[in-house]
Design a protein around this motif. Sequence first.
Motif, PDB file in Angstrom:
ATOM      1  N   GLY A  90       6.075 -17.390   7.026  1.00 11.13           N
ATOM      2  CA  GLY A  90       7.291 -18.015   7.517  1.00 11.13           C
ATOM      3  C   GLY A  90       8.144 -18.600   6.415  1.00 11.13           C
ATOM      4  O   GLY A  90       9.297 -18.960   6.636  1.00 11.13           O
ATOM      5  N   GLN A  91       7.583 -18.726   5.188  1.00 10.44           N
ATOM      6  CA  GLN A  91       8.334 -19.250   4.050  1.00 10.44           C
ATOM      7  C   GLN A  91       8.295 -18.255   2.897  1.00 10.44           C
ATOM      8  O   GLN A  91       8.399 -18.637   1.738  1.00 10.44           O
ATOM      9  CB  GLN A  91       7.742 -20.593   3.610  1.00 10.44           C
ATOM     10  N   GLU A  92       8.148 -16.985   3.215  1.00 10.38           N
ATOM     11  CA  GLU A  92       8.000 -15.985   2.173  1.00 10.38           C
ATOM     12  C   GLU A  92       9.360 -15.606   1.588  1.00 10.38           C
ATOM     13  O   GLU A  92      10.412 -15.820   2.189  1.00 10.38           O
ATOM     14  CB  GLU A  92       7.294 -14.758   2.730  1.00 10.38           C
ATOM     15  N   ASP A  93       9.310 -15.023   0.413  1.00 12.28           N
ATOM     16  CA  ASP A  93      10.516 -14.608  -0.284  1.00 12.28           C
ATOM     17  C   ASP A  93      11.212 -13.489   0.491  1.00 12.28           C
ATOM     18  O   ASP A  93      10.580 -12.700   1.196  1.00 12.28           O
ATOM     19  CB  ASP A  93      10.146 -14.128  -1.690  1.00 12.28           C
ATOM     20  N   GLU A  94      12.536 -13.433   0.328  1.00 11.97           N
ATOM     21  CA  GLU A  94      13.329 -12.426   1.033  1.00 11.97           C
ATOM     22  C   GLU A  94      12.932 -11.002   0.654  1.00 11.97           C
ATOM     23  O   GLU A  94      13.141 -10.059   1.425  1.00 11.97           O
ATOM     24  CB  GLU A  94      14.813 -12.627   0.706  1.00 11.97           C
ATOM     25  N   ALA A  95      12.321 -10.828  -0.518  1.00 14.29           N
ATOM     26  CA  ALA A  95      11.997  -9.489  -0.991  1.00 14.29           C
ATOM     27  C   ALA A  95      10.921  -8.806  -0.155  1.00 14.29           C
ATOM     28  O   ALA A  95      10.778  -7.580  -0.228  1.00 14.29           O
ATOM     29  CB  ALA A  95      11.549  -9.540  -2.453  1.00 14.29           C
ATOM     30  N   VAL A  96      10.157  -9.568   0.635  1.00 14.51           N
ATOM     31  CA  VAL A  96       9.131  -8.949   1.483  1.00 14.51           C
ATOM     32  C   VAL A  96       9.769  -7.928   2.421  1.00 14.51           C
ATOM     33  O   VAL A  96       9.208  -6.863   2.686  1.00 14.51           O
ATOM     34  CB  VAL A  96       8.360 -10.028   2.275  1.00 14.51           C
ATOM     35  N   ALA A  97      10.979  -8.247   2.928  1.00  9.84           N
ATOM     36  CA  ALA A  97      11.656  -7.354   3.876  1.00  9.84           C
ATOM     37  C   ALA A  97      12.261  -6.135   3.193  1.00  9.84           C
ATOM     38  O   ALA A  97      12.701  -5.204   3.870  1.00  9.84           O
ATOM     39  CB  ALA A  97      12.744  -8.122   4.631  1.00  9.84           C
ATOM     40  N   TRP A  98      12.308  -6.112   1.862  1.00  5.82           N
ATOM     41  CA  TRP A  98      12.904  -4.974   1.158  1.00  5.82           C
ATOM     42  C   TRP A  98      11.927  -3.812   1.011  1.00  5.82           C
ATOM     43  O   TRP A  98      12.340  -2.694   0.704  1.00  5.82           O
ATOM     44  CB  TRP A  98      13.362  -5.379  -0.240  1.00  5.82           C
ATOM     45  N   VAL A  99      10.649  -4.071   1.182  1.00  7.15           N
ATOM     46  CA  VAL A  99       9.631  -3.061   0.889  1.00  7.15           C
ATOM     47  C   VAL A  99       9.398  -2.185   2.115  1.00  7.15           C
ATOM     48  O   VAL A  99       9.172  -2.687   3.221  1.00  7.15           O
ATOM     49  CB  VAL A  99       8.314  -3.727   0.451  1.00  7.15           C
ATOM     50  N   ASN A 100       9.467  -0.888   1.918  1.00  9.33           N
ATOM     51  CA  ASN A 100       9.191   0.076   2.977  1.00  9.33           C
ATOM     52  C   ASN A 100       7.924   0.835   2.601  1.00  9.33           C
ATOM     53  O   ASN A 100       7.877   1.538   1.589  1.00  9.33           O
ATOM     54  CB  ASN A 100      10.360   1.047   3.145  1.00  9.33           C
ATOM     55  N   LEU A 101       6.875   0.663   3.407  1.00 13.49           N
ATOM     56  CA  LEU A 101       5.599   1.324   3.154  1.00 13.49           C
ATOM     57  C   LEU A 101       5.554   2.658   3.882  1.00 13.49           C
ATOM     58  O   LEU A 101       6.013   2.771   5.020  1.00 13.49           O
ATOM     59  CB  LEU A 101       4.442   0.440   3.614  1.00 13.49           C
ATOM     60  N   SER A 102       5.006   3.656   3.226  1.00 19.13           N
ATOM     61  CA  SER A 102       4.907   4.971   3.862  1.00 19.13           C
ATOM     62  C   SER A 102       3.964   4.932   5.050  1.00 19.13           C
ATOM     63  O   SER A 102       4.050   5.762   5.949  1.00 19.13           O
ATOM     64  CB  SER A 102       4.426   6.005   2.848  1.00 19.13           C
ATOM     65  N   SER A 103       3.062   3.967   5.087  1.00 17.66           N
ATOM     66  CA  SER A 103       2.148   3.821   6.206  1.00 17.66           C
ATOM     67  C   SER A 103       1.520   2.443   6.132  1.00 17.66           C
ATOM     68  O   SER A 103       1.465   1.828   5.062  1.00 17.66           O
ATOM     69  CB  SER A 103       1.058   4.897   6.161  1.00 17.66           C
ATOM     70  N   LYS A 104       1.067   1.931   7.271  1.00 18.57           N
ATOM     71  CA  LYS A 104       0.364   0.650   7.297  1.00 18.57           C
ATOM     72  C   LYS A 104      -1.124   0.823   6.969  1.00 18.57           C
ATOM     73  O   LYS A 104      -1.837  -0.160   6.803  1.00 18.57           O
ATOM     74  CB  LYS A 104       0.516  -0.006   8.675  1.00 18.57           C
ATOM     75  N   SER A 105      -1.579   2.076   6.897  1.00 13.31           N
ATOM     76  CA  SER A 105      -2.976   2.335   6.578  1.00 13.31           C
ATOM     77  C   SER A 105      -3.079   3.662   5.850  1.00 13.31           C
ATOM     78  O   SER A 105      -2.167   4.495   5.900  1.00 13.31           O
ATOM     79  CB  SER A 105      -3.839   2.353   7.847  1.00 13.31           C
ATOM     80  N   ILE A 106      -4.219   3.861   5.169  1.00 12.31           N
ATOM     81  CA  ILE A 106      -4.434   5.087   4.422  1.00 12.31           C
ATOM     82  C   ILE A 106      -5.930   5.388   4.411  1.00 12.31           C
ATOM     83  O   ILE A 106      -6.755   4.480   4.299  1.00 12.31           O
ATOM     84  CB  ILE A 106      -3.881   4.974   2.978  1.00 12.31           C
ATOM     85  N   ILE A 107      -6.289   6.663   4.548  1.00 17.47           N
ATOM     86  CA  ILE A 107      -7.688   7.091   4.531  1.00 17.47           C
ATOM     87  C   ILE A 107      -7.988   7.690   3.161  1.00 17.47           C
ATOM     88  O   ILE A 107      -7.309   8.623   2.718  1.00 17.47           O
ATOM     89  CB  ILE A 107      -7.970   8.114   5.642  1.00 17.47           C
ATOM     90  N   VAL A 108      -9.000   7.133   2.478  1.00 23.08           N
ATOM     91  CA  VAL A 108      -9.389   7.605   1.153  1.00 23.08           C
ATOM     92  C   VAL A 108     -10.827   8.113   1.234  1.00 23.08           C
ATOM     93  O   VAL A 108     -11.744   7.330   1.519  1.00 23.08           O
ATOM     94  CB  VAL A 108      -9.281   6.490   0.097  1.00 23.08           C
ATOM     95  N   PRO A 109     -11.057   9.412   1.000  1.00 20.04           N
ATOM     96  CA  PRO A 109     -12.428   9.937   1.049  1.00 20.04           C
ATOM     97  C   PRO A 109     -13.320   9.300  -0.015  1.00 20.04           C
ATOM     98  O   PRO A 109     -12.837   8.719  -0.993  1.00 20.04           O
ATOM     99  CB  PRO A 109     -12.229  11.442   0.797  1.00 20.04           C
ATOM    100  N   ALA A 110     -14.618   9.429   0.165  1.00 15.97           N
ATOM    101  CA  ALA A 110     -15.580   8.873  -0.780  1.00 15.97           C
ATOM    102  C   ALA A 110     -15.398   9.501  -2.154  1.00 15.97           C
ATOM    103  O   ALA A 110     -15.270  10.718  -2.288  1.00 15.97           O
ATOM    104  CB  ALA A 110     -17.005   9.112  -0.277  1.00 15.97           C
ATOM    105  N   GLY A 111     -15.350   8.638  -3.185  1.00 18.35           N
ATOM    106  CA  GLY A 111     -15.222   9.102  -4.556  1.00 18.35           C
ATOM    107  C   GLY A 111     -13.881   9.698  -4.898  1.00 18.35           C
ATOM    108  O   GLY A 111     -13.706  10.255  -5.986  1.00 18.35           O
ATOM    109  N   ALA A 112     -12.887   9.585  -4.011  1.00 17.38           N
ATOM    110  CA  ALA A 112     -11.582  10.223  -4.228  1.00 17.38           C
ATOM    111  C   ALA A 112     -10.527   9.183  -4.577  1.00 17.38           C
ATOM    112  O   ALA A 112     -10.740   7.976  -4.494  1.00 17.38           O
ATOM    113  CB  ALA A 112     -11.162  11.013  -2.989  1.00 17.38           C
ATOM    114  N   ARG A 113      -9.375   9.690  -4.972  1.00 15.90           N
ATOM    115  CA  ARG A 113      -8.216   8.865  -5.292  1.00 15.90           C
ATOM    116  C   ARG A 113      -7.040   9.353  -4.461  1.00 15.90           C
ATOM    117  O   ARG A 113      -6.823  10.558  -4.323  1.00 15.90           O
ATOM    118  CB  ARG A 113      -7.882   8.954  -6.779  1.00 15.90           C
ATOM    119  N   LYS A 114      -6.275   8.400  -3.888  1.00 16.16           N
ATOM    120  CA  LYS A 114      -5.078   8.739  -3.120  1.00 16.16           C
ATOM    121  C   LYS A 114      -3.911   7.932  -3.655  1.00 16.16           C
ATOM    122  O   LYS A 114      -4.060   6.762  -4.028  1.00 16.16           O
ATOM    123  CB  LYS A 114      -5.277   8.425  -1.638  1.00 16.16           C
ATOM    124  N   ASN A 115      -2.751   8.570  -3.680  1.00 13.10           N
ATOM    125  CA  ASN A 115      -1.532   7.879  -4.068  1.00 13.10           C
ATOM    126  C   ASN A 115      -0.814   7.385  -2.823  1.00 13.10           C
ATOM    127  O   ASN A 115      -0.681   8.113  -1.839  1.00 13.10           O
ATOM    128  CB  ASN A 115      -0.607   8.790  -4.873  1.00 13.10           C
TER     129      ASN A 115
END
Length: 668
Positions: A90-115
Motif C-alpha cells: 500500500g506504500q510501494e513505489d510507483e514503479a511497481v505498476a510499470w512492470v509487465n510480467l510475461s506470466s505470474k508463474s513459470i515451470i522449470v524442469p529439473a536441472g534446466a534453465r528457463k528465461n
Amino acid sequence: MLYKRQKKSRAFCGFLVLPIIVLVFFVLKTPVHALALSPAIKDIVVERGQEYFDALSIKNDSPQEKTLYVRVRSFSATTEGGAPVLDPLGQEDEAVAWVNLSSKSIIVPAGARKNFIFSVRPPQVASTGSHFLGLFVSEEPPVASGQQVKVAAEVGSLWSITIPGEVILSGRVDDFAMSSGAKGPFSFETYLLNDGTILWRPRGFVSIKGLFTVPFVSQEFNIGQRAVLPKTQQRFFETVNDALPLVARIIPWRFRATLEVETPQGERVSTSLQWWHFQKSHLITVGVVVALAALWFIRRRGHRRKKFVEKTLKRGGATLVILLALSAVVAAPAFAQTTVQSNTTVAGVVPDNQPGGIGDGTGGGGGTNPPPQANPPDTAIFQVPPEPTNNPVTTFGFRSVPDGGTFECSIDGAGYQMCTSPATYNVVGNARHSFGVRAISNGLTDASPAIFFWNLDTTAPTVNNVVVTPAERSATAVWNSEAGSTNVMVYVVQGGNINNGTVVSANQNPAGTFTAIVNDLTPNTTYSYSVRSTDTAGNTAQTPLTTFTTLQDVTPPANPNNFTSTPGSRQITLQWANPVDADFLGVRLIRQQGQFPANQNDGVVIFSQDTPGVANGSRADTELTNGTQYFYALFAYDTAGNFSTGVLQSATPVAPPVIAQCNDGIDN
C-alpha cells in the motif's frame, strides 16, 4: 575519537562482508544449489512512454520439476550499509505498476534453465530519478493475510530503474578515517551521503604520501562500482594493496592519505588524514640505537680498555648486523597484508559478465554464465486478451530469448503453424480457449511452448426481482444478478433523459444480491430508473425504464431556538434562531391574550415570512397596552407545509416611570 571509530568498526564485524550479507538475505532465501536467479543486480534506464524488454534466467538445480511464482516489490535503503528493505504493501513505489510480467508463474524442469521475459513501461507522468524494485520468485504462491503477504522462501533480483529528466544531483563525503577492520597499515573507511534522487556510483582515487610530496602509492577508489541509493548514507571499506617503504619498516614514519571522489553533480572533492605509523619492529630499532650509544660511551672511557673496546666494537658490529636482519624478519609479518577486495561475489548468483549494482560490490566472477546460443530458445507471451473476454477477436504478442528466429502458433490445440508477433485470431464459441507459441532458432525448437488460456463469454448477465422501496427523500433498490458482476442503478426525474441520469453503485451481499441506496430525493416526486449489470467478461444487461414515487413529506421541521421576549413601553421585542433543517422555509409568529396559542392558526399573526438560509430573526410587536400580559407562539414550517410544535413566550409592556417636577424656582 579514533578509538571510538575503531570500536565502531569492530562492532560492525567487518564491512567487507556486507555485500555477501545483502545478497544472502535478499537473494539466497533458498539454497543456491536448488534455485538461482540471474542477474541478481540489474540497472535499467528507460524514457517515459517507452517500453524496455529484457529477461531473467532461472536455474533449477534440484532433481524435481518446479512451478515458480513471480511477484514484484519495491524497496528502499534504510540501513547504514544500504541493505534493501521492502516497502510496506500500500506504500510501494510507483514503479511497481510499470512492470509487465510475461506470466505470474513459470515451470522449470529439473536441472534446466528457463528465461523469464519482462517489460518496463513508465507512463508520461513517471517521476524522474531512480526507483528500486525486486523481482522475487518463490515455490509457493503468495497468500494475502490482512496487510501482509506471506510467501515461501524466495530468490530475488534487485533492480534500479532510472527515468531520465530533471533530477537532483547531490552527494558528499561525510567521513574518511583509518579502519581496523582489516590487516595492513593502509585500511580506510569512508562514509558517503547521497542527497539526490538518482543512484550514485562514486569513483575516485586514494593516494598515500610519506614525508615527501610525491605519492608512493595510488589506487582507484570503489573498483567494484558499489552504489549509494538516494537519501542514503553508505560505508565504503578500502585497503590499499602496497608494502610500506623500507624506511617505515625500521623507524616510525608519518603518512598522509588523500581521498578524491567525483560527486553526482560532477565536482571533485578531496579529504585527507595524517598519522604516525608504529609497529613492533621499531622496538628493535630502538634497541640498536641504545646499543650503539652504549658502545660509544665505553669507547670514550680511555685507552686502558682499548683492547676490550675493540673486541666489543667487533662484537657490536656483528650484533648490529644480526639485529638489523632480525628487525627485517620480525617486521615482515606486519607487511604481509591480506588482500581485501571490494568485489566479493556469491557463487551461483551473479554471472561473470554482470556489472556491479545496487548496494553491493559485485564485479564478476564465480557466477553462472547465461546459456550458450546453441541451446533451444525460450518463448514468452507478453500481450494477451482480458480473461475472461466477450470479444472473439484476440491479439497476442510474444518474444523469444535469444531474440530473433521464427515462431509457430497454435489455437485450441490445433497444429502449429508459422506466425509473427503480434498475431490476431477470431475464435468461436463460449468456451475455454488456448493459444500456444514456440520459438525456432538455429534449427532448434523450444520444447516447452508458452501457452495462455482464456474464456470467451458473450452471454449477458440476467437482472431480475428488482424491488424499490421509496421514502420521503430516499429510496432503496434490491435485485438479483450474476455473482461477481458490477451493478449500478441509474435514475432521473420522470421525463428526463436517462442517459444523463445519476449513477449509484450497488453493493453485493450476499453473493448475487445487490443493493443500491439513493439519497437527496424530493418528496412526492416520480423518478424513472433502470438497473444495469456488467459481468467480468464485459457483457452488459439493462432493465427497461421503470418508475417509483417518493412519499409525501409529513415530517415537521425542528422548532426555532433561543426564543426571547423583551418588554418595553407599549411594545414587546421578540428574537429567535431559525432551525437548520435542509427543507426549512420560514417562521410564523402568533399572539394571544389570556392564553398561549394552540397552533399556527390560533391567534393574531404578528409575523409570517419565508426566510430560508437566514440564521436569526426578530420582530417588534407594537401598539400594545401597558400592563397587559401578551402570549406568543413561534412556529417553523418547511417546503412541504409542515409546521413545528412551536415555542412559547409571554411578556407585559410597562409605562416608563414618571419624574415629579417642582415650580418653586429652587433647584432641588
